[in-house]
Design an enzyme around this catalytic site. Sequence first.
Site, short mmCIF file in Angstrom:
data_model
loop_
_atom_site.label_atom_id
_atom_site.label_comp_id
_atom_site.label_asym_id
_atom_site.label_seq_id
_atom_site.Cartn_x
_atom_site.Cartn_y
_atom_site.Cartn_z
N ASN A 10 23.06 61.64 92.76
CA ASN A 10 22.56 62.35 91.57
C ASN A 10 22.58 61.53 90.29
OD1 ASN A 10 22.01 64.86 92.97
ND2 ASN A 10 24.24 65.07 93.14
N ARG A 17 19.55 65.30 84.37
CA ARG A 17 20.61 66.09 84.95
C ARG A 17 21.63 66.56 83.91
NH1 ARG A 17 25.55 63.34 88.33
NH2 ARG A 17 26.32 65.30 89.16
N TYR A 22 26.18 64.94 80.88
CA TYR A 22 26.00 63.51 81.20
C TYR A 22 25.17 62.73 80.18
CZ TYR A 22 27.89 65.12 85.65
OH TYR A 22 28.70 65.67 86.61
N ASN A 74 30.87 54.36 90.17
CA ASN A 74 30.83 55.80 89.93
C ASN A 74 30.30 56.47 91.20
OD1 ASN A 74 30.49 58.43 89.21
ND2 ASN A 74 29.41 58.02 87.28
N ALA A 77 29.94 62.81 93.16
CA ALA A 77 30.74 63.84 93.83
C ALA A 77 31.53 63.30 95.02
CB ALA A 77 29.84 64.99 94.28
N GLU A 98 36.94 52.49 88.64
CA GLU A 98 36.30 53.80 88.82
C GLU A 98 35.76 54.28 87.48
OE1 GLU A 98 39.30 56.70 89.76
OE2 GLU A 98 37.85 58.28 90.21
N HIS A 100 33.66 57.48 85.42
CA HIS A 100 33.01 58.79 85.35
C HIS A 100 32.50 58.98 83.94
CE1 HIS A 100 34.47 59.67 89.28
NE2 HIS A 100 35.66 59.29 88.90
N ARG A 107 37.36 69.25 83.54
CA ARG A 107 36.33 70.13 84.13
C ARG A 107 36.95 70.99 85.24
NH1 ARG A 107 31.24 66.58 85.48
NH2 ARG A 107 30.37 68.68 85.76
#
Length: 148
Positions: A10, A17, A22, A74, A77, A98, A100, A107
Amino acid sequence: MKIYVLNGPNLNLLGVREPGIYGSESYDTLIKRIEAYAKEKGVSVKCLQSNHEGALVDFIHEGFYERIDGIVFNPGAYTHTSIALLDALKATDIPTVEVHISDVNAREEFRRQSYIRPACIATVSGHGTNGYLEAIDLLLASQAEVAR
Ligand code: DQA
């Protein structure tokens, strides 16, 4: 220094999105910005995206055979579900940061768990798309540390 920037499911829809979460920058614009930043820093970068877990595993293996020095990752999900990605990072031992875009800790509860985190040298979360550039800096700093 040679790195991969890997994006999972995604993230090709960035800009379209959930822009409230984002942001409005498109995937293509982000990639151009990452490439320009890497060039400025003397880093050779290859940016790859897939919506498929196995394809992301294959990218990590490809990076291993290409002897890359780091990954900015990244996994979308798959962060919260994928033992296969954790195992691929552990198997190849490539220094990985990593990333995000959103603050995953602020969240839903299920986003707090990251399967890949134990195999990463650092996590950048909630800094928007600039987090990818920060991750490049972290890989550079860690390489300088190792060289010292
Ligand atoms: C994400 C956060 C994940 O929880 C989500 O599934 C994504 C994007 C981020 O960049 O904030 O797809 O990794």
